[in-house]
Design a protein around this motif. Structure first.
Motif, PDB file in Angstrom:
ATOM      1  N   ASN A  59       0.791  -1.229   0.000  1.00  0.00           N
ATOM      2  CA  ASN A  59       0.000   0.000   0.000  1.00  0.00           C
ATOM      3  C   ASN A  59       0.824   1.279   0.000  1.00  0.00           C
ATOM      4  O   ASN A  59       0.274   2.353  -0.215  1.00  0.00           O
ATOM      5  CB  ASN A  59      -0.943   0.041   1.207  1.00  0.00           C
ATOM      6  CG  ASN A  59      -2.102  -0.912   1.062  1.00  0.00           C
ATOM      7  OD1 ASN A  59      -2.465  -1.300  -0.049  1.00  0.00           O
ATOM      8  ND2 ASN A  59      -2.674  -1.297   2.181  1.00  0.00           N
ATOM      9  N   HIS A  82     -17.302   0.301  -9.901  1.00  0.00           N
ATOM     10  CA  HIS A  82     -18.003   0.039  -8.653  1.00  0.00           C
ATOM     11  C   HIS A  82     -19.443  -0.348  -8.935  1.00  0.00           C
ATOM     12  O   HIS A  82     -20.012  -1.216  -8.264  1.00  0.00           O
ATOM     13  CB  HIS A  82     -17.947   1.257  -7.734  1.00  0.00           C
ATOM     14  CG  HIS A  82     -18.522   0.993  -6.372  1.00  0.00           C
ATOM     15  ND1 HIS A  82     -19.857   1.201  -6.076  1.00  0.00           N
ATOM     16  CD2 HIS A  82     -17.965   0.505  -5.241  1.00  0.00           C
ATOM     17  CE1 HIS A  82     -20.079   0.878  -4.808  1.00  0.00           C
ATOM     18  NE2 HIS A  82     -18.958   0.451  -4.284  1.00  0.00           N
ATOM     19  N   ARG A  88     -15.582  -4.562  -4.604  1.00  0.00           N
ATOM     20  CA  ARG A  88     -14.475  -5.494  -4.844  1.00  0.00           C
ATOM     21  C   ARG A  88     -13.260  -4.680  -5.257  1.00  0.00           C
ATOM     22  O   ARG A  88     -12.893  -4.575  -6.431  1.00  0.00           O
ATOM     23  CB  ARG A  88     -14.888  -6.507  -5.895  1.00  0.00           C
ATOM     24  CG  ARG A  88     -16.114  -7.283  -5.442  1.00  0.00           C
ATOM     25  CD  ARG A  88     -16.620  -8.207  -6.474  1.00  0.00           C
ATOM     26  NE  ARG A  88     -15.605  -9.166  -6.867  1.00  0.00           N
ATOM     27  CZ  ARG A  88     -15.788 -10.063  -7.808  1.00  0.00           C
ATOM     28  NH1 ARG A  88     -16.920 -10.124  -8.427  1.00  0.00           N
ATOM     29  NH2 ARG A  88     -14.819 -10.891  -8.110  1.00  0.00           N
ATOM     30  N   TRP A  89     -12.661  -4.090  -4.249  1.00  0.00           N
ATOM     31  CA  TRP A  89     -11.633  -3.084  -4.487  1.00  0.00           C
ATOM     32  C   TRP A  89     -10.419  -3.649  -5.201  1.00  0.00           C
ATOM     33  O   TRP A  89      -9.806  -2.978  -6.023  1.00  0.00           O
ATOM     34  CB  TRP A  89     -11.229  -2.448  -3.152  1.00  0.00           C
ATOM     35  CG  TRP A  89     -12.403  -1.887  -2.435  1.00  0.00           C
ATOM     36  CD1 TRP A  89     -12.914  -2.294  -1.246  1.00  0.00           C
ATOM     37  CD2 TRP A  89     -13.278  -0.834  -2.876  1.00  0.00           C
ATOM     38  NE1 TRP A  89     -14.035  -1.571  -0.910  1.00  0.00           N
ATOM     39  CE2 TRP A  89     -14.278  -0.669  -1.887  1.00  0.00           C
ATOM     40  CE3 TRP A  89     -13.306  -0.026  -4.003  1.00  0.00           C
ATOM     41  CZ2 TRP A  89     -15.288   0.279  -2.009  1.00  0.00           C
ATOM     42  CZ3 TRP A  89     -14.320   0.913  -4.120  1.00  0.00           C
ATOM     43  CH2 TRP A  89     -15.287   1.066  -3.128  1.00  0.00           C
ATOM     44  N   SER A  90     -10.078  -4.853  -4.894  1.00  0.00           N
ATOM     45  CA  SER A  90      -8.901  -5.412  -5.569  1.00  0.00           C
ATOM     46  C   SER A  90      -9.179  -5.603  -7.043  1.00  0.00           C
ATOM     47  O   SER A  90      -8.306  -5.374  -7.884  1.00  0.00           O
ATOM     48  CB  SER A  90      -8.506  -6.731  -4.921  1.00  0.00           C
ATOM     49  OG  SER A  90      -9.547  -7.659  -5.035  1.00  0.00           O
ATOM     50  N   ALA A  93      -9.036  -2.277  -8.597  1.00  0.00           N
ATOM     51  CA  ALA A  93      -7.651  -1.793  -8.667  1.00  0.00           C
ATOM     52  C   ALA A  93      -6.902  -2.371  -9.864  1.00  0.00           C
ATOM     53  O   ALA A  93      -5.981  -1.739 -10.385  1.00  0.00           O
ATOM     54  CB  ALA A  93      -6.914  -2.130  -7.362  1.00  0.00           C
ATOM     55  N   THR A  94      -7.302  -3.544 -10.327  1.00  0.00           N
ATOM     56  CA  THR A  94      -6.608  -4.112 -11.484  1.00  0.00           C
ATOM     57  C   THR A  94      -6.843  -3.288 -12.733  1.00  0.00           C
ATOM     58  O   THR A  94      -6.095  -3.390 -13.698  1.00  0.00           O
ATOM     59  CB  THR A  94      -7.059  -5.558 -11.757  1.00  0.00           C
ATOM     60  OG1 THR A  94      -8.439  -5.559 -12.107  1.00  0.00           O
ATOM     61  CG2 THR A  94      -6.834  -6.435 -10.546  1.00  0.00           C
ATOM     62  N   THR A 100      -3.593   1.405  -5.540  1.00  0.00           N
ATOM     63  CA  THR A 100      -3.818   0.242  -4.688  1.00  0.00           C
ATOM     64  C   THR A 100      -5.297   0.139  -4.332  1.00  0.00           C
ATOM     65  O   THR A 100      -6.026   1.134  -4.347  1.00  0.00           O
ATOM     66  CB  THR A 100      -3.012   0.342  -3.390  1.00  0.00           C
ATOM     67  OG1 THR A 100      -3.545   1.420  -2.607  1.00  0.00           O
ATOM     68  CG2 THR A 100      -1.549   0.615  -3.684  1.00  0.00           C
ATOM     69  N   ASP A 101      -5.695  -1.059  -3.991  1.00  0.00           N
ATOM     70  CA  ASP A 101      -7.093  -1.250  -3.608  1.00  0.00           C
ATOM     71  C   ASP A 101      -7.436  -0.412  -2.386  1.00  0.00           C
ATOM     72  O   ASP A 101      -8.518   0.150  -2.284  1.00  0.00           O
ATOM     73  CB  ASP A 101      -7.397  -2.727  -3.361  1.00  0.00           C
ATOM     74  CG  ASP A 101      -6.442  -3.370  -2.378  1.00  0.00           C
ATOM     75  OD1 ASP A 101      -5.507  -2.692  -1.915  1.00  0.00           O
ATOM     76  OD2 ASP A 101      -6.630  -4.551  -2.053  1.00  0.00           O
ATOM     77  N   ASN A 102      -6.483  -0.309  -1.475  1.00  0.00           N
ATOM     78  CA  ASN A 102      -6.720   0.480  -0.266  1.00  0.00           C
ATOM     79  C   ASN A 102      -6.940   1.952  -0.607  1.00  0.00           C
ATOM     80  O   ASN A 102      -7.832   2.606  -0.054  1.00  0.00           O
ATOM     81  CB  ASN A 102      -5.529   0.339   0.677  1.00  0.00           C
ATOM     82  CG  ASN A 102      -5.903   0.642   2.115  1.00  0.00           C
ATOM     83  OD1 ASN A 102      -6.966   0.273   2.582  1.00  0.00           O
ATOM     84  ND2 ASN A 102      -5.018   1.338   2.811  1.00  0.00           N
ATOM     85  N   LYS A 105     -10.296   2.315  -2.277  1.00  0.00           N
ATOM     86  CA  LYS A 105     -11.352   2.161  -1.262  1.00  0.00           C
ATOM     87  C   LYS A 105     -11.482   3.443  -0.444  1.00  0.00           C
ATOM     88  O   LYS A 105     -12.594   3.942  -0.220  1.00  0.00           O
ATOM     89  CB  LYS A 105     -10.984   0.980  -0.365  1.00  0.00           C
ATOM     90  CG  LYS A 105     -11.960   0.741   0.771  1.00  0.00           C
ATOM     91  CD  LYS A 105     -11.577  -0.514   1.528  1.00  0.00           C
ATOM     92  CE  LYS A 105     -10.194  -0.418   2.143  1.00  0.00           C
ATOM     93  NZ  LYS A 105      -9.807  -1.628   2.876  1.00  0.00           N
TER      94      LYS A 105
END
Length: 358
Positions: A59, A82, A88-90, A93-94, A100-102, A105
């Motif tokens: 992160n 979204h 599904r943040w990961s 993020a792709t 980053t997903d964090n 989010k």
DNA sequence: AACGATAGCAACCGCGGCGCC
DNA sequence: TGGCGCCGCGGTTGCTATCGT
């Protein structure tokens, strides 16, 4: 379960990381790679649990992280994804290289959710709240354009899933019933098809409202990319049914309109399309062009970059870098893959569609 | 200037998936 | 086949900075 958390060990530090700790972690990973996160803290001389180290690295310390303000395109991508994927943040993020997903989010929770709420849109369902529907007259034009986008994106996603299935059948060994074993050159395996949340298609409402708030960029490139999801992402395995958009709706849309010239950079697009399509594009003026399709072209044009550039632009991870001009050797698979998708898209296009693209 | 409220975000927590034994 | 351990994900917490009064 029954396993105690790794951070329960006495003496392990928690809380904010110091620059010294960061340096230790960075130095160790640069030299040895992270290996087992569980074992890393001891080896690196850190009084932290492996989980904390992994979090700090993924992160914050990872060198390929882009920090700072999210661009408008990133915001739109997040909103759209979204609506499609939920929290599904990961997975989201792709589609956003270097984020980053964090971070996504947090950005959603602190910015986008509130912005949507202010605009009268439920950030969970992505639907216009009933008490604000009356205030969105004039959305129909945008909504129509976005329906075009949905068609193209839906067709693309379905084609991707179909090709994945076909590819699996062709590659009988080892057999796999899912798309997950379909891999392109240098690409990680596709994840299984996504199960859509109930609020699948209303993202179009959200984006149309979003565009009512944000002025469109003046430049052609940014305009064209406005709605573009990362079209090459291995995570995109949604299907029509997944998206909640009935195939039968396709023919109900108004006929195509010609693209605004400003939506394309002819120089970047025409090298990749047929002469007829090129001519059609150059003669067209006025009206709108399906944004998803625009993005597709521009993405394809973007693939003119060398493999090295693709690597650099994607966290060092090579995805489908298509060399359309050469179309030989290992790039054939990617080229055929892309053309199959676009041919399918063309074959399902509404009346008055342009000539074959390729 | 001081204080409370709010926003932003890094980090933590707990759970579930998956692989190994 | 079930238990164990590792890893990753999503939700939540709590600290810090900023803003408003």
């Amino acid at each position: 379960m029954g396993r105690s958390p790794c951070c329960d060990k006495v003496g392990l530090k928690k809380g904010p990381w110091t620059p010294e700790e960061d340096q230790k972690l960075l130095a160790y990973i640069e030299k040895h790679g992270h290996g087992s996160w569980r074992a890393l803290p001891n080896k690196a001389g850190l009084q932290r649990c492996g989980k904390s180290c992994r979090l700090r690295w993924t992160n914050y310390l990872r060198p390929d992280i882009k920090r700072g303000k999210f661009t408008m395109q990133e915001e739109q991508t997040i909103i759209q994804l979204h609506a499609l994927l939920g929290n599904r943040w990961s997975a989201i993020a792709t589609h956003l290289p270097k984020r980053t997903d964090n971070e996504i989010k947090n950005y959603w929770n602190t910015h986008l959710k509130k912005s949507l709420a202010k605009m009268g849109i439920d950030p969970i369902t992505h639907k216009q709240r009933s008490d604000t529907i009356s205030s969105v007259h004039g959305r129909s034009k945008n909504a129509a354009n976005l329906n075009h986008m949905a068609q193209w994106e839906s067709a693309r996603l379905e084609a991707e899933a179909r090709l994945a299935r076909e590819s699996n059948l062709r590659r009988a060994a080892p057999p796999s019933p899912t798309a997950s074993s379909f891999t392109m050159k240098h690409q990680p395996p596709l994840p299984p098809p996504v199960t859509m949340p109930p609020a699948a298609s209303p993202c179009l409402d959200v984006l149309s409202a979003w565009h009512g708030v944000w002025p469109k960029p003046a430049t052609s490139n940014s305009h064209g990319k406005a709605y573009t999801i990362d079209l090459e992402s291995p995570s995109s395995t949604l299907s029509f049914s997944d998206m909640g958009i009935a195939e039968s709706n396709h023919r109900e849309e108004p006929p195509w309109r010609c693209p605004k010239k400003s939506e394309f950079s002819t120089d970047t697009v025409t090298p990749f399309i047929s002469a007829e399509a090129s001519s059609w594009l150059s003669e067209s003026s006025g009206g709108d062009f399906p944004a998803g399709f625009t993005g597709m072209l521009l993405d394809k044009a973007g693939q003119q970059n060398s493999t090295e550039e693709c690597e650099n632009s994607n966290n060092g991870e090579v995805r489908s870098c298509v060399d359309v001009e050469e179309g030989e050797g290992e790039d054939d698979e990617n080229k055929n893959y892309w053309n199959s998708i676009l041919n399918l898209v063309n074959s399902s296009s509404p009346p008055n569609s342009p000539p074959p693209l390729f």
